[in-house]
Design a protein around this motif. Structure first.
Motif, PDB file in Angstrom:
ATOM      1  N   ASN A 192      40.609  45.500  45.992  1.00  0.00           N
ATOM      2  CA  ASN A 192      39.514  45.064  46.869  1.00  0.00           C
ATOM      3  C   ASN A 192      38.684  43.939  46.268  1.00  0.00           C
ATOM      4  N   CYS A 253      32.799  45.984  46.347  1.00  0.00           N
ATOM      5  CA  CYS A 253      33.322  46.532  47.608  1.00  0.00           C
ATOM      6  C   CYS A 253      32.862  47.985  47.782  1.00  0.00           C
ATOM      7  N   THR A 405      35.039  45.309  54.419  1.00  0.00           N
ATOM      8  CA  THR A 405      36.099  44.491  53.819  1.00  0.00           C
ATOM      9  C   THR A 405      36.109  43.033  54.270  1.00  0.00           C
TER      10      THR A 405
END
Length: 435
Positions: A192, A253, A405
């Motif tokens: 991520n 994240c 995201t």
């Protein structure tokens, strides 16, 4: 007035004493001075990075091609730091890391294993207890990133994606973005990613938002991927560095950290300074224009339980009142606590100017490191009601913080709630005593 320099210590002032040099501090955005249920051990809202008694930094040394005896030995050796890049099922490149006497390493991530110095879990906007965050499936890596600090002045701090696990290894699997660099070295990105934004003009009254970039495992800077976990890396930005500056933001994240240098902290208001400002506001005896009762901000320790003297604000216009039922079009008797909590944020009509909008209690921002200056708290974030100085409110309202995201939005640094309204904050209008 209390001077911040009296309480904070800069790195240079500690060199001749036994107090270890402080490189800086990391603060998790969304917490107002501590975690909801209190700071415990390595899980806390802020983490101080200080010079270690003995250097524990590492630097890349030997590169081994896949399936060699040396590669297998590097991975299995518990005393040897290494990074493994799996290119395909039959091909892995292992990079050995050797001891570096010139740096100290600090690791950050979700794991509670011993290599992690600062345990960070997902920040849930407006959560009042740790239990509020338990059901959330974490997107933060167990071994998210590492910060390397130079042990000699100017104590430069550099950030790298990924951290070494209990076996002193970092594994980048087949699905992770990875590549061979032009000089024959390996590099890659974590699932991520680790994003960094350096503010322009530092963390000062003149600060402006910078540009979000992604940091690789080897500390190179890239433009953002199309989505957080996309296979294709962004473009390398050679003109930019992974060196952290005062006010750098690090996104893992699921949680965003603010880096403050020791020098920057020496110019920042302290808890004592904020307490003095609180007492100064209360000493002016602001009054509710409807009930004519004196308002007072509760003590810094009581930062989430409404008080009977608590100031409330109409977020559309900024007029400050005590709690009352005027304009609620509901039962005129005083609401009980449960009803009061449900009432927060409902649209109400201001008795002063007839503007209709959310009506919320005001809370002082207690995490001093989020303040850009030492000016009085005159503005409140919308919709949460956290109060801070004007320049602090303006700065955070302009910062696009990663959310999920692939989206970004401005949020209150004290509770992580997404900002609303035209500006994301409002100037407070207090009424002084009538006598």
């Amino acid at each position: 007035m209390f001077s911040p320099e009296q309480e904070n210590i800069s790195p240079s002032s500690t060199s001749s004493s036994k107090v270890p040099v402080k490189y800086g501090e990391l603060m998790v955005l969304g917490y107002n001075g501590s975690l909801p249920n209190g700071d415990r051990g390595r899980r806390k809202s802020r983490f101080s990075l200080s010079k270690r008694p003995k250097a524990n930094g590492v630097k890349p040394s030997t590169v081994h091609a896949a399936c060699t005896a040396q590669a297998a030995k590097a991975i299995s050796n518990k005393d040897q730091h290494s990074i493994s890049y799996t290119l395909s099922r039959g091909q892995t490149v292992v990079v050995e890391y050797s001891h570096d006497n010139d740096t100290d390493m600090f690791q950050i991530g979700r794991s509670t294993e011993s290599p992690i110095d600062f345990v960070v879990t997902d920040t849930v906007a407006g959560s009042q207890s740790n239990s509020d965050t338990q059901s959330v499936q974490s997107t933060i890596s167990r071994f998210a990133c590492r910060v390397m600090c130079q042990r000699t002045p100017p104590y430069t701090a550099r950030i790298y994606a990924a951290g070494f696990d209990s076996s002193k290894n970092i594994f980048l699997g087949e699905k992770a973005a990875k590549w061979k660099t032009c000089d024959g070295q390996m590099d890659g990105l974590t699932t991520n990613g680790v994003l960094v934004m350096h503010p322009r003009h530092g963390f000062t009254e003149d600060s402006k938002p910078g540009v979000w970039r992604e940091i690789s495992v080897c500390g190179h800077v890239f433009t953002l991927r199309e989505t957080r976990s996309a296979q294709q890396r962004g473009k390398m930005v050679e003109a930019e560095s992974q060196e952290l500056v005062d006010g750098s933001l690090i996104d893992l994240c699921g949680a965003t950290l603010l880096w403050r240098t020791a020098e920057g902290l020496s110019r920042t208001p302290t808890i004592k300074h904020l307490e003095a400002l609180r007492q100064e506001i209360n000493a002016a005896r602001p009054q509710c224009p409807v009930g004519f009762n004196t308002l007072a901000f509760p003590s810094m320790r009581r930062k989430d339980t409404p008080d009977e003297k608590q100031p409330w604000v109409y977020l559309l216009c900024g007029h400050v009142h005590g709690y009352h039922n005027w304009g609620s079009h509901r039962d005129r008797d005083r609401l009980d606590r449960d009803q009061e909590e449900r009432e927060q944020g409902r649209s109400r009509e201001c008795p002063m100017c007839r503007a209709s909008g959310p009506y919320v209690p005001l809370w002082l921002g207690c995490e001093a490191s989020f303040y850009l200056d030492t000016a009085p708290p005159t503005h409140a974030f919308s919709p949460c009601g956290h109060v801070c100085s004007e320049k602090t409110a303006v700065f955070w309202s302009q910062i696009p913080l990663p959310h999920g995201t692939h989206t970004f939005h401005a949020a209150c640094p004290f509770c992580a709630q997404q900002l609303s309204g035209e500006q994301g904050y409002v100037r407070l209008i207090f009424q002084g005593p009538l006598d």
